[in-house]
Design a protein around this motif. Structure first.
Motif, PDB file in Angstrom:
ATOM      1  N   HIS A 173     -11.861  32.297  23.281  1.00  0.00           N
ATOM      2  CA  HIS A 173     -12.743  32.674  24.386  1.00  0.00           C
ATOM      3  C   HIS A 173     -12.054  32.618  25.744  1.00  0.00           C
ATOM      4  CE1 HIS A 173     -15.661  31.682  21.200  1.00  0.00           C
ATOM      5  NE2 HIS A 173     -16.288  32.720  21.715  1.00  0.00           N
ATOM      6  N   LEU A 174     -10.753  32.358  25.755  1.00  0.00           N
ATOM      7  CA  LEU A 174     -10.043  32.189  27.020  1.00  0.00           C
ATOM      8  C   LEU A 174     -10.086  33.441  27.892  1.00  0.00           C
ATOM      9  CD1 LEU A 174      -8.499  30.203  28.747  1.00  0.00           C
ATOM     10  CD2 LEU A 174      -6.408  30.896  27.586  1.00  0.00           C
ATOM     11  N   GLN A 175      -9.985  34.602  27.305  1.00  0.00           N
ATOM     12  CA  GLN A 175     -10.028  35.836  28.095  1.00  0.00           C
ATOM     13  C   GLN A 175     -11.362  35.969  28.828  1.00  0.00           C
ATOM     14  OE1 GLN A 175      -8.549  39.272  26.139  1.00  0.00           O
ATOM     15  NE2 GLN A 175      -9.094  40.632  27.802  1.00  0.00           N
ATOM     16  N   ASN A 176     -12.472  35.665  28.165  1.00  0.00           N
ATOM     17  CA  ASN A 176     -13.785  35.711  28.818  1.00  0.00           C
ATOM     18  C   ASN A 176     -13.886  34.677  29.933  1.00  0.00           C
ATOM     19  OD1 ASN A 176     -14.660  37.759  27.122  1.00  0.00           O
ATOM     20  ND2 ASN A 176     -15.575  36.342  25.660  1.00  0.00           N
ATOM     21  N   ILE A 177     -13.313  33.511  29.702  1.00  0.00           N
ATOM     22  CA  ILE A 177     -13.335  32.446  30.705  1.00  0.00           C
ATOM     23  C   ILE A 177     -12.558  32.880  31.948  1.00  0.00           C
ATOM     24  CG2 ILE A 177     -12.467  30.119  31.207  1.00  0.00           C
ATOM     25  CD1 ILE A 177     -13.128  29.459  28.221  1.00  0.00           C
ATOM     26  N   ILE A 178     -11.373  33.430  31.759  1.00  0.00           N
ATOM     27  CA  ILE A 178     -10.551  33.852  32.897  1.00  0.00           C
ATOM     28  C   ILE A 178     -11.201  35.026  33.617  1.00  0.00           C
ATOM     29  CG2 ILE A 178      -8.279  34.687  33.625  1.00  0.00           C
ATOM     30  CD1 ILE A 178      -8.483  31.705  32.632  1.00  0.00           C
ATOM     31  N   HIS A 179     -11.791  35.932  32.881  1.00  0.00           N
ATOM     32  CA  HIS A 179     -12.504  37.050  33.504  1.00  0.00           C
ATOM     33  C   HIS A 179     -13.609  36.515  34.424  1.00  0.00           C
ATOM     34  CE1 HIS A 179     -13.869  41.172  33.921  1.00  0.00           C
ATOM     35  NE2 HIS A 179     -15.104  40.713  33.760  1.00  0.00           N
ATOM     36  N   SER A 180     -14.340  35.525  33.960  1.00  0.00           N
ATOM     37  CA  SER A 180     -15.401  34.904  34.753  1.00  0.00           C
ATOM     38  C   SER A 180     -14.837  34.211  35.997  1.00  0.00           C
ATOM     39  CB  SER A 180     -16.161  33.898  33.887  1.00  0.00           C
ATOM     40  OG  SER A 180     -17.063  33.160  34.653  1.00  0.00           O
ATOM     41  N   ILE A 181     -13.736  33.504  35.834  1.00  0.00           N
ATOM     42  CA  ILE A 181     -13.102  32.820  36.965  1.00  0.00           C
ATOM     43  C   ILE A 181     -12.633  33.832  37.998  1.00  0.00           C
ATOM     44  CG2 ILE A 181     -11.041  31.494  37.639  1.00  0.00           C
ATOM     45  CD1 ILE A 181     -11.448  29.860  35.045  1.00  0.00           C
ATOM     46  N   VAL A 182     -11.985  34.895  37.571  1.00  0.00           N
ATOM     47  CA  VAL A 182     -11.504  35.929  38.495  1.00  0.00           C
ATOM     48  C   VAL A 182     -12.687  36.538  39.250  1.00  0.00           C
ATOM     49  CG1 VAL A 182     -10.422  38.214  38.634  1.00  0.00           C
ATOM     50  CG2 VAL A 182      -9.368  36.406  37.264  1.00  0.00           C
ATOM     51  N   PHE A 183     -13.769  36.817  38.556  1.00  0.00           N
ATOM     52  CA  PHE A 183     -14.965  37.370  39.191  1.00  0.00           C
ATOM     53  C   PHE A 183     -15.475  36.431  40.288  1.00  0.00           C
ATOM     54  CE2 PHE A 183     -19.592  37.734  39.490  1.00  0.00           C
ATOM     55  CZ  PHE A 183     -19.720  39.078  39.812  1.00  0.00           C
ATOM     56  N   LYS A 184     -15.564  35.138  39.993  1.00  0.00           N
ATOM     57  CA  LYS A 184     -16.046  34.151  40.971  1.00  0.00           C
ATOM     58  C   LYS A 184     -15.100  34.040  42.159  1.00  0.00           C
ATOM     59  CE  LYS A 184     -18.460  31.510  37.457  1.00  0.00           C
ATOM     60  NZ  LYS A 184     -18.439  30.327  36.591  1.00  0.00           N
TER      61      LYS A 184
END
Length: 129
Positions: free
Chosen positions: A88-99
């Motif tokens: 799930h790391l890709q989804n986590i990083i995508h969320s962090i980048v968005f924030k």
């Protein structure tokens, strides 16, 4: 590291490593323009800690960034193979980048493209990019 690259001109690369005792010296190396910051995240941390670390470094950098310059920031995740939930790391990083893009939109041009490095796959296409 310093080099002259025909397609880019003079390129200077500095690794600040993040140790607290060096924080005061970092701003001596920050460029006034044409700067690209590569923000390296420790991929073995949980999402909250990765976000907190990114916010710290971007707030730290923003104190030295000239108004309206909006330097480019590229996110790189190291140690992805050590993350508690690598699937799930890709989804986590995508969320962090968005924030981060939302929080720092006026100060930085945070790139949507990020890099997740799994050192066990050193010959993978992403590692070669």
């Amino acid at each position: 590291f310093e080099a002259d690259i025909s397609s880019a001109g003079r390129v200077v690369s500095c690794d600040f490593a993040g140790q607290c005792h060096f924080h005061r010296t970092h701003s001596l190396f920050f460029g006034p323009s044409n700067t690209i910051y590569i923000l390296v995240i420790n991929g073995k941390q949980n999402e909250e800690q990765m976000l907190v670390d990114c916010q710290f470094w971007l707030a730290f950098l923003s104190a030295s960034v000239p108004p309206h310059s909006r330097p480019v920031v590229v996110i790189v995740v190291s140690r992805a193979d050590l993350h508690p939930n690598p699937a799930h790391l890709q989804n986590i990083i995508h969320s962090i980048v968005f924030k981060l893009k939302k929080l720092f939109r006026l100060k930085f041009n945070i790139q949507q493209r990020y890099f997740i490095l799994d050192c066990r796959k050193s010959q993978s296409s992403q590692m070669k990019e």
